[in-house]
Design a protein around this motif. Structure first.
Motif, PDB file in Angstrom:
ATOM      1  N   VAL A   1       0.840  -1.202   0.000  1.00 57.94           N
ATOM      2  CA  VAL A   1       0.000   0.000   0.000  1.00 57.94           C
ATOM      3  C   VAL A   1       0.874   1.251   0.000  1.00 57.94           C
ATOM      4  O   VAL A   1       0.625   2.204  -0.747  1.00 57.94           O
ATOM      5  CB  VAL A   1      -0.954  -0.002   1.214  1.00 57.94           C
ATOM      6  CG1 VAL A   1      -1.789   1.270   1.239  1.00 57.94           C
ATOM      7  CG2 VAL A   1      -1.861  -1.220   1.181  1.00 57.94           C
ATOM      8  N   HIS A   2       1.917   1.249   0.827  1.00 61.15           N
ATOM      9  CA  HIS A   2       2.838   2.388   0.848  1.00 61.15           C
ATOM     10  C   HIS A   2       3.530   2.560  -0.508  1.00 61.15           C
ATOM     11  O   HIS A   2       3.729   3.686  -0.984  1.00 61.15           O
ATOM     12  CB  HIS A   2       3.884   2.201   1.943  1.00 61.15           C
ATOM     13  CG  HIS A   2       3.399   2.557   3.313  1.00 61.15           C
ATOM     14  ND1 HIS A   2       3.050   3.845   3.667  1.00 61.15           N
ATOM     15  CD2 HIS A   2       3.188   1.794   4.428  1.00 61.15           C
ATOM     16  CE1 HIS A   2       2.668   3.870   4.936  1.00 61.15           C
ATOM     17  NE2 HIS A   2       2.742   2.642   5.419  1.00 61.15           N
ATOM     18  N   ALA A   3       3.918   1.436  -1.127  1.00 57.95           N
ATOM     19  CA  ALA A   3       4.583   1.515  -2.430  1.00 57.95           C
ATOM     20  C   ALA A   3       3.648   2.082  -3.485  1.00 57.95           C
ATOM     21  O   ALA A   3       4.068   2.859  -4.358  1.00 57.95           O
ATOM     22  CB  ALA A   3       5.080   0.132  -2.842  1.00 57.95           C
ATOM     23  N   ARG A   4       2.382   1.721  -3.426  1.00 56.12           N
ATOM     24  CA  ARG A   4       1.395   2.245  -4.375  1.00 56.12           C
ATOM     25  C   ARG A   4       1.264   3.766  -4.222  1.00 56.12           C
ATOM     26  O   ARG A   4       1.234   4.502  -5.217  1.00 56.12           O
ATOM     27  CB  ARG A   4       0.049   1.565  -4.129  1.00 56.12           C
ATOM     28  CG  ARG A   4      -1.142   2.203  -4.822  1.00 56.12           C
ATOM     29  CD  ARG A   4      -2.426   1.521  -4.356  1.00 56.12           C
ATOM     30  NE  ARG A   4      -3.613   2.288  -4.724  1.00 56.12           N
ATOM     31  CZ  ARG A   4      -4.292   2.112  -5.859  1.00 56.12           C
ATOM     32  NH1 ARG A   4      -3.881   1.219  -6.735  1.00 56.12           N
ATOM     33  NH2 ARG A   4      -5.364   2.835  -6.115  1.00 56.12           N
ATOM     34  N   ILE A   5       1.213   4.229  -2.988  1.00 54.88           N
ATOM     35  CA  ILE A   5       1.106   5.676  -2.742  1.00 54.88           C
ATOM     36  C   ILE A   5       2.349   6.396  -3.260  1.00 54.88           C
ATOM     37  O   ILE A   5       2.255   7.429  -3.935  1.00 54.88           O
ATOM     38  CB  ILE A   5       0.909   5.928  -1.237  1.00 54.88           C
ATOM     39  CG1 ILE A   5      -0.424   5.347  -0.766  1.00 54.88           C
ATOM     40  CG2 ILE A   5       0.970   7.422  -0.935  1.00 54.88           C
ATOM     41  CD1 ILE A   5      -0.606   5.371   0.744  1.00 54.88           C
ATOM     42  N   THR A   6       3.522   5.852  -2.954  1.00 54.59           N
ATOM     43  CA  THR A   6       4.777   6.484  -3.367  1.00 54.59           C
ATOM     44  C   THR A   6       4.907   6.541  -4.879  1.00 54.59           C
ATOM     45  O   THR A   6       5.301   7.564  -5.446  1.00 54.59           O
ATOM     46  CB  THR A   6       5.964   5.726  -2.765  1.00 54.59           C
ATOM     47  OG1 THR A   6       5.833   5.704  -1.336  1.00 54.59           O
ATOM     48  CG2 THR A   6       7.278   6.380  -3.140  1.00 54.59           C
ATOM     49  N   ASP A   7       4.570   5.448  -5.556  1.00 53.84           N
ATOM     50  CA  ASP A   7       4.699   5.407  -7.015  1.00 53.84           C
ATOM     51  C   ASP A   7       3.758   6.400  -7.686  1.00 53.84           C
ATOM     52  O   ASP A   7       4.145   7.083  -8.649  1.00 53.84           O
ATOM     53  CB  ASP A   7       4.415   3.995  -7.523  1.00 53.84           C
ATOM     54  CG  ASP A   7       5.483   3.003  -7.101  1.00 53.84           C
ATOM     55  OD1 ASP A   7       6.567   3.455  -6.687  1.00 53.84           O
ATOM     56  OD2 ASP A   7       5.231   1.783  -7.161  1.00 53.84           O
ATOM     57  N   ARG A   8       2.541   6.487  -7.212  1.00 54.03           N
ATOM     58  CA  ARG A   8       1.580   7.413  -7.819  1.00 54.03           C
ATOM     59  C   ARG A   8       1.984   8.861  -7.567  1.00 54.03           C
ATOM     60  O   ARG A   8       1.837   9.705  -8.449  1.00 54.03           O
ATOM     61  CB  ARG A   8       0.185   7.139  -7.249  1.00 54.03           C
ATOM     62  CG  ARG A   8      -0.376   5.782  -7.632  1.00 54.03           C
ATOM     63  CD  ARG A   8      -1.633   5.452  -6.870  1.00 54.03           C
ATOM     64  NE  ARG A   8      -2.727   6.318  -7.252  1.00 54.03           N
ATOM     65  CZ  ARG A   8      -3.904   6.336  -6.636  1.00 54.03           C
ATOM     66  NH1 ARG A   8      -4.107   5.542  -5.598  1.00 54.03           N
ATOM     67  NH2 ARG A   8      -4.861   7.137  -7.030  1.00 54.03           N
ATOM     68  N   ARG A   9       2.494   9.143  -6.379  1.00 55.42           N
ATOM     69  CA  ARG A   9       2.934  10.512  -6.084  1.00 55.42           C
ATOM     70  C   ARG A   9       4.131  10.892  -6.953  1.00 55.42           C
ATOM     71  O   ARG A   9       4.170  11.994  -7.518  1.00 55.42           O
ATOM     72  CB  ARG A   9       3.308  10.617  -4.607  1.00 55.42           C
ATOM     73  CG  ARG A   9       3.752  12.026  -4.202  1.00 55.42           C
ATOM     74  CD  ARG A   9       4.334  12.040  -2.814  1.00 55.42           C
ATOM     75  NE  ARG A   9       3.350  11.662  -1.814  1.00 55.42           N
ATOM     76  CZ  ARG A   9       3.490  10.648  -0.963  1.00 55.42           C
ATOM     77  NH1 ARG A   9       4.586   9.910  -1.010  1.00 55.42           N
ATOM     78  NH2 ARG A   9       2.566  10.371  -0.078  1.00 55.42           N
ATOM     79  N   ARG A  10       5.098   9.995  -7.088  1.00 57.01           N
ATOM     80  CA  ARG A  10       6.276  10.292  -7.895  1.00 57.01           C
ATOM     81  C   ARG A  10       5.900  10.467  -9.366  1.00 57.01           C
ATOM     82  O   ARG A  10       6.440  11.342 -10.059  1.00 57.01           O
ATOM     83  CB  ARG A  10       7.304   9.175  -7.749  1.00 57.01           C
ATOM     84  CG  ARG A  10       8.615   9.468  -8.467  1.00 57.01           C
ATOM     85  CD  ARG A  10       9.600   8.336  -8.338  1.00 57.01           C
ATOM     86  NE  ARG A  10      10.014   8.127  -6.958  1.00 57.01           N
ATOM     87  CZ  ARG A  10       9.723   7.058  -6.252  1.00 57.01           C
ATOM     88  NH1 ARG A  10       9.018   6.079  -6.793  1.00 57.01           N
ATOM     89  NH2 ARG A  10      10.123   6.937  -5.012  1.00 57.01           N
TER      90      ARG A  10
END
Length: 424
Positions: free
Chosen positions: A243-252
């Motif tokens: 879930v954290h990786a999904r948030i980080t990837d979308r933000r980047r």
């Protein structure tokens, strides 16, 4: 004129069981060598007041491999072990130059698992990458092609907390400058609107973390109920990490698209020098400020402007962009965060808080750039005083009574404690 730069291309790959086991052993040996060398350097410094160089650490690594208890270091490629010693040497160089804190030990659970291979430790042939100690090439998903004719000089293999494997290839790339344009823009960073342009356009903050907050909370509750050390807890931990990786990837991804657009459309980009570390001390807005990722936004603008021949101007952090009337130059004494529009007491003009701040930032940046002096503040603490942008700030407030200007200068540091942050 086109310039040649070193550029990293990161791809996801799916290792076989043998490759995953080999890389996991390499990650463990890299972490062990780093921590052991750091321990030796720390003991020598505090016990004997003696510095250990990279050459001495490399010689010690050779002796470690000859011992029976550390013979496992010979089972992996020697290149990643030598590279991590170079990284430790760089960390100490930054520490002694007062650019960073004292190096810390790597943690098996918290630190990033990675290994760096130089040209002698991998084979690149026909678009296939084979690392040392491996018989088969990595199964890489080529999401985008490498520059034509480019060959990687360094390969960094890593595994994130969600269990995903990545290979980062460093190559030489030729970047052509973007077509020249006369457009200039000032940016005012915020929370509700991630960026407000001096043209009046407001780019909404997508708030990826808030959109996935329910999913993240559910995954964290499931993790808290698992028994420590069990397989089910490890599965639940990876679910939280995904879930954290999904948030980080979308933000980047959003920040990359935004910064690329701004750099391509404008010849000069003006931003303000926000001290995000101090702003995070505001307990009510710390989570929203972290989600906005202003530091990453600035970093992307810096290297993309350098790549494409654009100018990035950074004005002083104490410039009263929100309180300054862009029409008459009067400075408002107080401006609460919940006041999104305000009327100038001097000329009666009604200002949108963010749009007015963006226009003031642009005006201050262009004025400072016209001085011909270095207008970009240094990231390190300066012992010589303030930058030339600070002088342009004084010009921008010309005509204001000294008492009022002095009060504004004393009130300006409130931006470090959160007053200068846009409301949620």
């Amino acid at each position: 004129m086109a310039q040649q730069v070193k550029r990293a291309f990161r791809y996801r790959f799916y290792p076989t069981d043998e490759q995953a086991a080999e890389l996991s052993r390499t990650f463990g040996c890299v972490r062990f060598v780093y921590n052991t060398a750091l321990e030796e350097r720390t003991r020598a410094w505090y016990g004997e007041q003696r510095r250990i160089s990279y050459v001495e650490s490399s010689a010690a690594l050779t002796e470690w491999k000859k011992t029976e208890e550390l013979a496992f270091l010979t089972e992996v490629s020697s290149v990643p072990l030598q590279q991590v010693l170079r990284h430790l040497q760089t960390a100490f160089g930054n520490f002694f130059a007062r650019r960073a804190k004292y190096p810390r030990f790597k943690s098996r659970k918290k630190s990033r698992a990675s290994a760096e291979y130089t040209r002698s430790a991998f084979k690149w042939r026909d678009g296939k990458l084979t690392l040392a100690k491996m018989a088969e090439a990595l199964d890489i998903r080529w999401s985008r092609p490498l520059p034509e004719g480019a060959e990687p000089s360094t390969v960094t293999v890593s595994r994130d907390s969600a269990g995903r494997w990545f290979a980062s290839l460093l190559v030489e790339d030729v970047i052509a400058p973007a077509p020249a344009t006369n457009a200039v823009v000032g940016l005012d960073a915020g929370i509700t609107s991630l960026v407000t342009l001096s043209t009046g356009e407001k780019i909404a903050n997508p708030k990826h973390e808030r959109r996935d907050r329910t999913r993240l909370a559910r995954a964290q509750r499931e993790l808290s109920r698992k028994v420590k050390g069990s397989e089910n807890r490890e599965k639940a931990r990876r679910k939280v990490a995904r879930v954290h990786a999904r948030i980080t990837d979308r933000r980047r991804d959003f920040l990359h698209k935004l910064t690329t657009r701004l750099v391509r459309e404008n010849q000069t980009v003006v931003i303000e020098d926000l001290t995000v570390r101090n702003l995070l001390k505001n307990g009510r807005l710390a989570r929203a400020i972290s989600e906005a990722s202003w530091t990453e936004l600035r970093t992307m603008l810096e290297y993309k402007c350098a790549w494409y021949g654009r100018e990035l101007v950074v004005i002083d952090r104490f410039f009263p962009s929100s309180k300054l009337c862009g029409n008459c130059g009067a400075v408002r004494e107080k401006l609460p965060l919940n006041l999104r529009e305000w009327t100038c007491d001097n000329c009666g003009v009604v200002h949108d808080r963010d749009a007015n701040a963006a226009r003031n930032i642009l005006a201050a940046g262009l004025a400072a750039s016209a001085c011909g002096d270095g207008v970009r503040p240094q990231r390190e603490s300066s012992r010589t005083g303030r930058s030339s942008v600070k002088q342009e700030t004084q010009r921008a407030t010309a005509g204001i009574p000294r008492r009022q200007a002095g009060e504004e200068a004393n009130a300006a540091p409130d931006r470090r404690t959160g007053e200068g942050v846009r409301a949620v």
